[in-house]
Design a protein around this motif. Structure first.
Motif, PDB file in Angstrom:
ATOM      1  N   THR A  36      33.734 102.537  12.787  1.00  0.00           N
ATOM      2  CA  THR A  36      32.388 102.185  12.336  1.00  0.00           C
ATOM      3  C   THR A  36      32.397 101.762  10.866  1.00  0.00           C
ATOM      4  N   LEU A  37      31.489 100.865  10.515  1.00  0.00           N
ATOM      5  CA  LEU A  37      31.394 100.351   9.150  1.00  0.00           C
ATOM      6  C   LEU A  37      30.041 100.726   8.549  1.00  0.00           C
ATOM      7  N   PRO A  38      30.000 101.699   7.655  1.00  0.00           N
ATOM      8  CA  PRO A  38      28.750 102.025   6.971  1.00  0.00           C
ATOM      9  C   PRO A  38      28.520 101.100   5.786  1.00  0.00           C
ATOM     10  N   GLY A  39      27.267 100.859   5.451  1.00  0.00           N
ATOM     11  CA  GLY A  39      26.941 100.091   4.260  1.00  0.00           C
ATOM     12  C   GLY A  39      26.983  98.590   4.432  1.00  0.00           C
ATOM     13  N   TYR A  75      29.669  92.208   4.189  1.00  0.00           N
ATOM     14  CA  TYR A  75      30.301  93.464   3.825  1.00  0.00           C
ATOM     15  C   TYR A  75      31.518  93.152   2.972  1.00  0.00           C
ATOM     16  N   ILE A  76      31.664  93.869   1.906  1.00  0.00           N
ATOM     17  CA  ILE A  76      32.761  93.627   0.985  1.00  0.00           C
ATOM     18  C   ILE A  76      34.097  93.745   1.722  1.00  0.00           C
ATOM     19  N   GLU A 100      38.367  91.625   8.772  1.00  0.00           N
ATOM     20  CA  GLU A 100      38.737  91.702   7.365  1.00  0.00           C
ATOM     21  C   GLU A 100      39.008  90.304   6.821  1.00  0.00           C
ATOM     22  N   SER A 101      38.527  90.075   5.593  1.00  0.00           N
ATOM     23  CA  SER A 101      38.741  88.768   4.984  1.00  0.00           C
ATOM     24  C   SER A 101      39.686  88.826   3.789  1.00  0.00           C
ATOM     25  N   GLN A 102      39.667  89.937   3.075  1.00  0.00           N
ATOM     26  CA  GLN A 102      40.518  90.044   1.900  1.00  0.00           C
ATOM     27  C   GLN A 102      40.642  91.511   1.534  1.00  0.00           C
ATOM     28  N   LYS A 694      46.416  95.566   0.955  1.00  0.00           N
ATOM     29  CA  LYS A 694      45.949  96.042   2.245  1.00  0.00           C
ATOM     30  C   LYS A 694      46.590  97.387   2.554  1.00  0.00           C
ATOM     31  N   GLY A 695      45.761  98.380   2.755  1.00  0.00           N
ATOM     32  CA  GLY A 695      46.261  99.712   3.055  1.00  0.00           C
ATOM     33  C   GLY A 695      46.695 100.504   1.844  1.00  0.00           C
ATOM     34  N   VAL A 696      46.439  99.999   0.634  1.00  0.00           N
ATOM     35  CA  VAL A 696      46.834 100.710  -0.581  1.00  0.00           C
ATOM     36  C   VAL A 696      45.662 100.724  -1.553  1.00  0.00           C
ATOM     37  N   SER A 697      45.182 101.905  -1.892  1.00  0.00           N
ATOM     38  CA  SER A 697      44.101 102.035  -2.868  1.00  0.00           C
ATOM     39  C   SER A 697      44.312 103.300  -3.691  1.00  0.00           C
ATOM     40  N   VAL A 698      43.771 103.279  -4.893  1.00  0.00           N
ATOM     41  CA  VAL A 698      43.887 104.427  -5.795  1.00  0.00           C
ATOM     42  C   VAL A 698      42.522 104.714  -6.401  1.00  0.00           C
ATOM     43  N   PHE A 699      42.349 105.934  -6.894  1.00  0.00           N
ATOM     44  CA  PHE A 699      41.129 106.294  -7.613  1.00  0.00           C
ATOM     45  C   PHE A 699      41.487 107.246  -8.739  1.00  0.00           C
ATOM     46  N   ALA A 700      40.623 107.298  -9.749  1.00  0.00           N
ATOM     47  CA  ALA A 700      40.800 108.220 -10.871  1.00  0.00           C
ATOM     48  C   ALA A 700      39.442 108.525 -11.479  1.00  0.00           C
TER      49      ALA A 700
END
Length: 838
Positions: A36-39, A75-76, A100-102, A694-700
């Motif tokens: 599911t895609l929220p937002g 959707y982003i 998915e587009s990007q 794709k499949g790689v994200s980080v947060f801080a």
């Protein structure tokens, strides 16, 4: 009966107006993996009319004529879709699959201002995480959540004794007469009283954490911030999920939900969680300490009698059955090894130390769309908590200080709110609310006076100039020293008991409004006000059970509580009452430089209500605590929406700062609320998210906070706590993490590490040496495998993998008697979890 009549009347009104329903378009949005895609933004082409998909991917656009429209789905990170759909009185039930587009980050939808907005648009310092984030990082308790929110700390001694800390301000008093500074809400209903605020985190749509005074939005208790738990609601399709887990310390987890439609208008959802773990501190007197055992259930029903009306009935039930908390003395021990709070304890009463707590709540939410621009919402709720905690306050094997706390509270609340949003110049809300609460906190105390006198003999020796001898707490064989009576010729009692209780009763009536006016395409102004009338009636009583305390009579010059030892008896209840009028408000200027940069500046006034402090000698009014907040912030989206970054700078000015201290006053030794004068805080918070590929994200996340008491008050008088830092407030806090996913053909492999860091903190506002915790960091990891259809998952997890030793509290009740106690934080946990969904 009056509250039931209000409930029935409001429900009848909401049901009576739904008959004017119109056509609508609805459906569900998923990605190519059926997630599911929220937002997702769903708009009618060429207009501002539309909606955003919820946590389960569903959307609905109401108030339409029965004709064909062109819909735009955006959707982003996904390709935009345009299609035609015909609105009808029965909806359309569209099934939308987005590609998915990007590589980019999804935008978060929140309702912080009582309307759906992307978090980028909200002119408030806010952190929000979806249920998927909780699952990805194995967050199932509120203290674990706080590690990922800049400016938020949650100290969890036990589910009965939490501390919520937002930007240095702690809300942890169990006194039934004191309103918390930090509001905790569950689906729009306050659950802020500390003994009832800890809830299991499961089947959540999202959690929103708002920093700064939020009284305009969340009411009288949100002086410095609010934590809002938004639970998943029933949906018109079949779905379910089951998670099973096992870990060290015999940790066992069962969590899940199932959702089922009951015809065209009804849907039902049942969710639950069972989470149990043995205590990680052995008690040499029997049993374990610092464990967990919780069963939580939630049943909810959604009724859509028309396209314009939605009614949700949500029922929560939770039972906690924990072993006791390991308050370990730093000075008293027959075996010096038990002075280390990270090793075995030796607490008298063994398995008779425990926490039992029951929570239940029922909430009825009715939403009715009057037209394209107006919606009315009614939230009616009842809630109850009932808890009992048995604890050893001296933190040793001495039979000197046993206490219990029995806390009970009932509350009823009603809110009626009218929302307006014409998708043009103005959006806002206005309404009224009523809140009633009645509760008590009872504290029994038991002691062997012979051991009690030996334990506090160094204090008496100092108070009498050496005239009273210093007695050993233990004999040479490690047994408690019980010969104080023979040595000084006084027949101390081997058993003495007494108790006190406080009672709180409040009725609060509130009017509120908050609106945003779009001055230009880039500039907007927000003004919010809330007025409150409170009627408070509090009480205090201390019981004398017929046989005087010998130690109390001997030490009456010290404690002043004779014929009791600690709590001066009252002749029944002593009452104090008052009526108060107050207001809070905010003014915010927002300026959006571009589609990718939004800024805001705000001035707001927060308030903590007056306290009617009642003791055995009468009542005292503690002035309301006022805070003025000044804040500026920037929210940005960069690099083709792959980077989200925001930063806020804030400054607070407090007047009549209410602090809680434990001291002897009017023949009573217990925790009191007192006016500590003026204080200030200033700081910076920032959050960063980056979709690297794709499949790689980080947060801080990072927070810098300097919060302390001023040297002088407004009249120039020197303050007792001058220069002291706020308790439980690290100057620096950091959290960072990553999500790595690899498509291996046979499924998806994932790795999700995270690390959190906190600098030095004091546990009391007196900032005593030794009652503190040095800086420390915690490393957590979750890794596993997901099948290609995303229906099955197996994961290994570990928290505090480096087995860092740290304290979650120090000082406590024992400190008043010369024996501060310490509570160890959780050690390394690890285990395996399985998940299946349909």
């Amino acid at each position: 009966m009056k509250r039931i009549s209000v409930f029935v009347t409001l429900l009848s009104i909401c049901l009576g107006i739904y008959a004017q329903g119109t056509a609508y378009i609805n459906g569900r949005i998923v990605d190519e993996k059926n997630e599911t895609l929220p937002g997702v933004s769903v708009r009618i082409a060429g207009t501002a009319t539309g909606a955003a998909s919820t946590a389960d991917g569903s959307f609905q656009i109401t108030g339409l004529n029965p004709e064909t429209y062109i819909l735009v789905f955006s959707y982003i990170g996904y390709e935009t879709i345009e299609l035609s759909a015909t609105a009808s009185d029965r909806g359309t039930n569209l099934n939308i699959v987005m590609k998915e587009s990007q590589v980019s980050l999804s935008e978060v939808v929140v309702t912080a201002q009582h309307r759906e907005q992307f978090i980028f648009e909200v002119p408030v310092a806010i952190t929000s995480y979806s249920g998927a984030f909780f699952r990805d990082f194995n967050i199932r308790e509120v203290d674990a959540l706080s590690e990922y929110v800049p400016g938020l700390q949650v100290q969890l001694q036990s589910p009965n004794n939490p501390g919520f800390v937002v930007r240095g301000i702690t809300s942890d008093s169990g006194d039934s007469r004191v309103e918390p500074r930090v509001s905790v809400f569950q689906d729009g209903v306050s659950i802020s009283k500390s003994r009832g605020s800890v809830v299991e985190v499961f089947d959540m749509e999202r959690i929103e954490v708002l920093k700064g005074p939020q009284g305009t939005i969340f009411g009288r208790g949100a002086q410095i911030g609010a934590v809002h738990f938004v639970q998943n609601k029933p949906q018109p399709y079949h779905a379910g999920e089951l998670s099973l887990g096992y870990g060290n310390f015999s940790q066992k987890l069962v969590s899940g939900y199932f959702n089922v439609p009951l015809g065209n208008e009804l849907a039902f959802r049942l969710a639950g969680q069972y989470n149990e773990r043995d205590g990680f501190i052995e008690n040499l007197a029997g049993g374990n300490l610092n464990g967990k055992s919780t069963v939580a259930l939630r049943g909810s029903l959604r009724w859509k009698p028309s396209t314009n009306t939605t009614i949700d009935w949500i029922n929560n039930f939770q039972v906690d059955d924990y072993p006791g908390t390991a308050f370990q003395s730093g000075t008293l021990a027959a075996n010096p090894e038990t002075l280390d709070p990270f090793t075995a304890a030796y607490l008298e009463r063994g398995e008779d130390l425990f926490i039992d707590r029951t929570l239940l709540g029922s909430t009825l939410i009715a939403n009715h769309t009057l037209n394209e621009a107006m919606q009315i919402t009614s939230i009616t709720a009842f809630r109850r908590f009932d808890s009992y905690e048995s604890f050893d306050a001296d933190g040793s094997s001495l039979p000197a200080l046993w206490f219990a706390e029995e806390a009970f509270g009932d509350q009823f609340s009603q809110e009626i709110r009218l929302n307006f949003d014409n998708y043009d110049r103005f959006a806002g809300f206005a309404g009224f609310s009523y809140f009633w609460e009645k509760g008590y906190q009872k504290v029994p105390f038991e002691t062997d006076e012979r051991s009690f006198i030996a334990m506090i003999s160094p204090m008496i020796n100092a108070a009498t100039g050496g005239m009273f001898p210093v007695l050993p707490p233990y004999n040479s064989d490690g047994t408690p020293f019980l010969d104080a009576g023979q040595l000084i010729g006084v027949p101390f009692k081997p058993f003495h008991t007494e108790s006190y209780a406080n009672h709180g009763n409040v009725n609060a009536y509130e009017l509120f409004m908050d609106g945003t006016y779009q001055v230009t395409q880039k500039l907007n102004l927000t003004i919010g006000l809330r007025g409150t009338y409170e009627k408070v009636k509090n009480a205090y009583e201390a019981n004398f059970y017929g046989e005087p305390s010998v130690a109390g009579v001997l030490l009456n010059d010290v404690f002043g509580a004779a014929p009791n030892l600690l709590f001066q008896p009252t002749d029944g209840k002593v009452y104090g009452e008052g009526d108060f009028l107050s207001w809070v408000g905010r003014f915010v200027t927002g300026y959006q430089f571009s589609d990718n940069v939004n800024t805001y500046a705000s001035v707001s006034r927060g308030r903590r209500p007056h306290v009617i402090e009642v003791t055995s000698s009468g009542s005292e009014e503690i002035s309301e605590e006022i805070v003025y907040s000044y804040e500026v912030g920037i929210k940005t989206i960069m690099a083709d929406r792959r980077i989200h970054w925001d930063i806020s700078l804030f400054s607070y000015d407090y007047r009549n700062f209410q602090t809680v201290v434990t001291e002897i006053r009017d023949g009573t030794i217990r925790r009191f609320t007192k006016d500590a004068g003026d204080a200030s805080a200033m700081g910076v918070e920032t959050a960063f998210r980056y979709a690297i590929g794709k499949g790689v994200s980080v947060f801080a996340n990072y927070a810098l906070l300097d919060a302390s008491f001023k040297d002088t008050d407004r009249e120039g008088n020197e303050q007792v706590l001058a220069g002291n830092r706020f308790r439980l407030t690290p100057k620096h806090s950091v959290s960072t993490g990553a999500n790595f996913e690899l498509d291996a053909g046979f499924g998806v492999l994932f790795l999700r590490p995270s690390y959190t860091y906190k600098s030095h903190v004091f546990f009391e506002e007196e900032n005593q040496p030794g009652i503190e915790q040095d800086a420390y960091g915690l490393l957590n990891v979750r890794l596993g495998y997901i099948t290609n259809d995303r229906r099955y998952e197996v994961a290994l997890y570990g928290s505090n993998l480096l087995d860092e030793q740290y304290l979650i509290d120090a000082g406590n009740t024992g400190q008043i008697f010369g024996t501060p106690t310490y509570i160890a934080g959780a050690p390394r946990f690890f285990g395996i979890q399985l998940r299946a969904r349909y």
